[in-house]
Design an enzyme around this catalytic site. Sequence first.
Site, PDB file in Angstrom:
ATOM      1  NE  ARG A  88      62.658 121.922  27.299  1.00 34.03           N
ATOM      2  CZ  ARG A  88      62.600 122.280  26.014  1.00 34.03           C
ATOM      3  NH1 ARG A  88      61.641 123.049  25.579  1.00 34.03           N
ATOM      4  NH2 ARG A  88      63.509 121.860  25.186  1.00 34.03           N
ATOM      5  NE  ARG A 160      68.644 125.233  19.140  1.00 33.71           N
ATOM      6  CZ  ARG A 160      67.581 124.656  19.676  1.00 33.71           C
ATOM      7  NH1 ARG A 160      66.494 124.462  18.942  1.00 33.71           N
ATOM      8  NH2 ARG A 160      67.590 124.264  20.923  1.00 33.71           N
ATOM      9  NE  ARG A 171      69.315 121.229  24.220  1.00 38.19           N
ATOM     10  CZ  ARG A 171      69.411 121.092  22.892  1.00 38.19           C
ATOM     11  NH1 ARG A 171      70.592 120.967  22.326  1.00 38.19           N
ATOM     12  NH2 ARG A 171      68.335 121.097  22.167  1.00 38.19           N
TER      13      ARG A 171
END
Length: 213
Positions: A88, A160, A171
């Site tokens: 990532r 979540r 994010r």
Amino acid sequence: MRLVLVGPPGAGKGTQAEFIAAHLAVPKISTGDIFRANVSQGTPLGVEAKRYMDAGQLVPDEVTINMVRDRLAEPDAADGFLLDGFPRTVPQAAALDKLLADMGSALDLVLELVVDDDEVIRRLSGRRTCRGCGKIWHVEFDPTSREGICDRCGAELFQRDDDKAETIANRLVEYASKTAPLVDYYGAQGKLVGIDATGPVEDVTVRAIDALR
Ligand code: ADP
Ligand code: ADP
Ligand code: ADP
């Protein structure tokens, strides 16, 4: 086959990874799943990772790379694997290349799931996960999941912690600044194949499997 899935949070990596890994008969290795398993078991790794995950930030490279190194050393990954959610960052990608080179192997392909921001937000806001079997559902696109029960195994579905509006925004910023550069990194290696990841799940799976040939 040694394959990496990249794409923004909510692109459908976890959903597609399950089908693609089964098709290729390779283990699916999801760093998000491994972190969440550690969080729920309260391991030291989980305690550390949770601080970052709750803030919508990436867990530090060193921690993540060591975890993946251990996982790739397991026998089931010897002949191939599907990585979901790793690498990532460019340093993670470079570490992965080095790790594989040391074992005399290399990645075969990097599959990019292309979806725009609006769709990603829609997908993440409605995501539900099964506590029993881990199957990923969506409240809007999988109407049965509205009852909060997994259609596959009957266990309870949950949302979540990091799929709340504020964390989602963080994010996406992390993705744009730290993960999107992987597209150029793997593009330069000639390993990147992008597919349109919108439309029905089954259609995306067909495009993904076509791209592997
Ligand atoms: P999504 O694909 O929906 O973003 P993941 O399950 O892949 O979710 O990841 C959830 C969280 O776990 C990330 O926001 C991050 O905090 C952490 N994480 C997962 N994979 C990595 C990684 N390769 N490097 C750093 N952090 C990671
Ligand atoms: P599997 O057990 O099939 O590999 P997961 O990928 O969800 O399923 O992994 C979850 C389990 O793997 C957790 O119990 C987690 O503690 C453990 N695990 C795997 N690699 C590591 C690692 N490097 N450090 C700590 N725990 C790890
Ligand atoms: P990622 O692992 O990339 O974060 P997920 O696979 O968890 O993404 O998918 C995010 C959400 O979008 C889930 O609720 C999933 O059910 C839903 N989803 C996945 N693929 C599609 C699709 N092709 N169309 C509509 N919703 C999808």
